[in-house]
Design a protein around this motif. Sequence first.
Motif, PDB file in Angstrom:
ATOM      1  N   UNK A   1       0.813  -1.223   0.000  1.00 60.94           N
ATOM      2  CA  UNK A   1       0.000   0.000   0.000  1.00 60.94           C
ATOM      3  C   UNK A   1       0.840   1.263   0.000  1.00 60.94           C
ATOM      4  N   UNK A   2       2.011   1.210   0.623  1.00 66.32           N
ATOM      5  CA  UNK A   2       2.838   2.430   0.676  1.00 66.32           C
ATOM      6  C   UNK A   2       3.334   2.802  -0.721  1.00 66.32           C
ATOM      7  N   UNK A   3       3.600   1.791  -1.556  1.00 65.39           N
ATOM      8  CA  UNK A   3       4.025   2.050  -2.940  1.00 65.39           C
ATOM      9  C   UNK A   3       2.861   2.667  -3.723  1.00 65.39           C
ATOM     10  N   UNK A   4       1.672   2.113  -3.539  1.00 67.69           N
ATOM     11  CA  UNK A   4       0.482   2.626  -4.229  1.00 67.69           C
ATOM     12  C   UNK A   4       0.174   4.051  -3.798  1.00 67.69           C
ATOM     13  N   UNK A   5       0.182   4.289  -2.489  1.00 63.72           N
ATOM     14  CA  UNK A   5      -0.156   5.626  -1.996  1.00 63.72           C
ATOM     15  C   UNK A   5       0.845   6.677  -2.455  1.00 63.72           C
ATOM     16  N   UNK A   6       2.126   6.311  -2.471  1.00 65.05           N
ATOM     17  CA  UNK A   6       3.155   7.271  -2.900  1.00 65.05           C
ATOM     18  C   UNK A   6       2.997   7.639  -4.378  1.00 65.05           C
ATOM     19  N   UNK A   7       2.565   6.666  -5.195  1.00 65.29           N
ATOM     20  CA  UNK A   7       2.449   6.904  -6.640  1.00 65.29           C
ATOM     21  C   UNK A   7       1.410   7.982  -6.961  1.00 65.29           C
TER      22      UNK A   7
ATOM     23  N   UNK B   1      -7.955   2.322  -1.340  1.00 63.68           N
ATOM     24  CA  UNK B   1      -9.104   1.716  -0.673  1.00 63.68           C
ATOM     25  C   UNK B   1      -8.956   0.200  -0.823  1.00 63.68           C
ATOM     26  N   UNK B   2      -8.507  -0.433   0.265  1.00 67.16           N
ATOM     27  CA  UNK B   2      -8.142  -1.855   0.231  1.00 67.16           C
ATOM     28  C   UNK B   2      -9.354  -2.740  -0.062  1.00 67.16           C
ATOM     29  N   UNK B   3     -10.472  -2.396   0.571  1.00 65.23           N
ATOM     30  CA  UNK B   3     -11.675  -3.203   0.421  1.00 65.23           C
ATOM     31  C   UNK B   3     -12.126  -3.264  -1.037  1.00 65.23           C
ATOM     32  N   UNK B   4     -12.030  -2.129  -1.746  1.00 62.60           N
ATOM     33  CA  UNK B   4     -12.472  -2.084  -3.140  1.00 62.60           C
ATOM     34  C   UNK B   4     -11.305  -2.224  -4.117  1.00 62.60           C
ATOM     35  N   UNK B   5     -10.091  -2.372  -3.584  1.00 60.18           N
ATOM     36  CA  UNK B   5      -8.887  -2.568  -4.412  1.00 60.18           C
ATOM     37  C   UNK B   5      -8.691  -1.450  -5.435  1.00 60.18           C
TER      38      UNK B   5
END
Length: 339
Positions: A217-223, A262-266
């Motif tokens: 998630x940290x990679x996704x959020x940073x992008x 949003x992890x639940x909805x990917x």
Amino acid sequence: MMNAVARRTRDALSDPFHDEASDAVHFHDLHPARADMRAEVLAGLASPQKRIAPKFFYDAAGSRLFDAICTLPEYYPTRTEIAILREFGAEMAQRLGRDALLVELGSGSSLKIRVLLEALRPAVYMPVDISRDHLLDSARALASTFPELQVHAVCADYSVPFVLPVELHDHPRAAFFPGSSVGNFEPADAERFLRRVGEMIGRGGRLLIGVDLVKDHSVLNAAYNDAAGTTAAFNLNLLQRINRELDGNFDLDAFRHEAFFNDELSRIEMHLISTRDQQVRVSGESFDFREGESIHTECSYKYRIEGFHALARRAGFEPEQVWTDADELFSVQCLVNRG
Ligand code: AVJ
């Protein structure tokens, strides 16, 4: 009865604008009208969860900001996908076959197709994009590097049905949909969209599609929260565009960019958050915002390979091959239309 899309297509056919700057570029304008944008934006701002579709990001300034995003250190998708295309382009070309009518959906700057053209050797390249000037500039630039290539540039909104303006029946068809733009659709809409792509390329036609993968998630959020603030500028440019084109009075200092996984909805969600209670006018209509209220501007769904295969199968495609980088950040997939 003929619908608006068919009528526009017929016009474009009978009177294709032949680009004077480049002999090899034919331009077909199925133009998504400004009236459509006004109606969509006003309806989105009037809904309980305010929303504006991400396709409206791409005015001239937005297209430039998006190109800047693609080179950010945090934004891994573009460079990862290009590396995959470089490494496996020959295998991809073998799957797609030569002399095709190759349709690219959301071609933007047409940079990725350059990596594949040498191996793919399509008879006709048909970039489809909503951003008219950017499309024309990119098509001309491409045609000048590949003088043998026939280019038919189509200005259209690919998220709504449209008919290819040239048929070229003697060529097998293939489609290229890179960048994981498929992630902008809700999964049910992605399925409907893929079904339409299948109809466009016909039975046995192949689709080469870039699909971003679920990861840390940290990679996704940073992008989507880069340190330079380019993604924030890209998001906020939407309000500036509405001010200019739809007679709006958004105060750009009273909204801030927010993006999170949003992890639940990917999915990554991008929002513009009102920093105070305020009223905004667009095209003569008023909209109230509470402090902290958001306009939802983008979803970017992230898939697992199996999950995307299931979606593709529901849309009538059979997955043939998947290529990824060593870290499995991103995938490029070849799907064949079972028709
Ligand atoms: C063009 C849809 C692939 O979702 O990653 C980049 C757009 N938005 N940063 C994406 C985007 C914010 C991008 N796509």
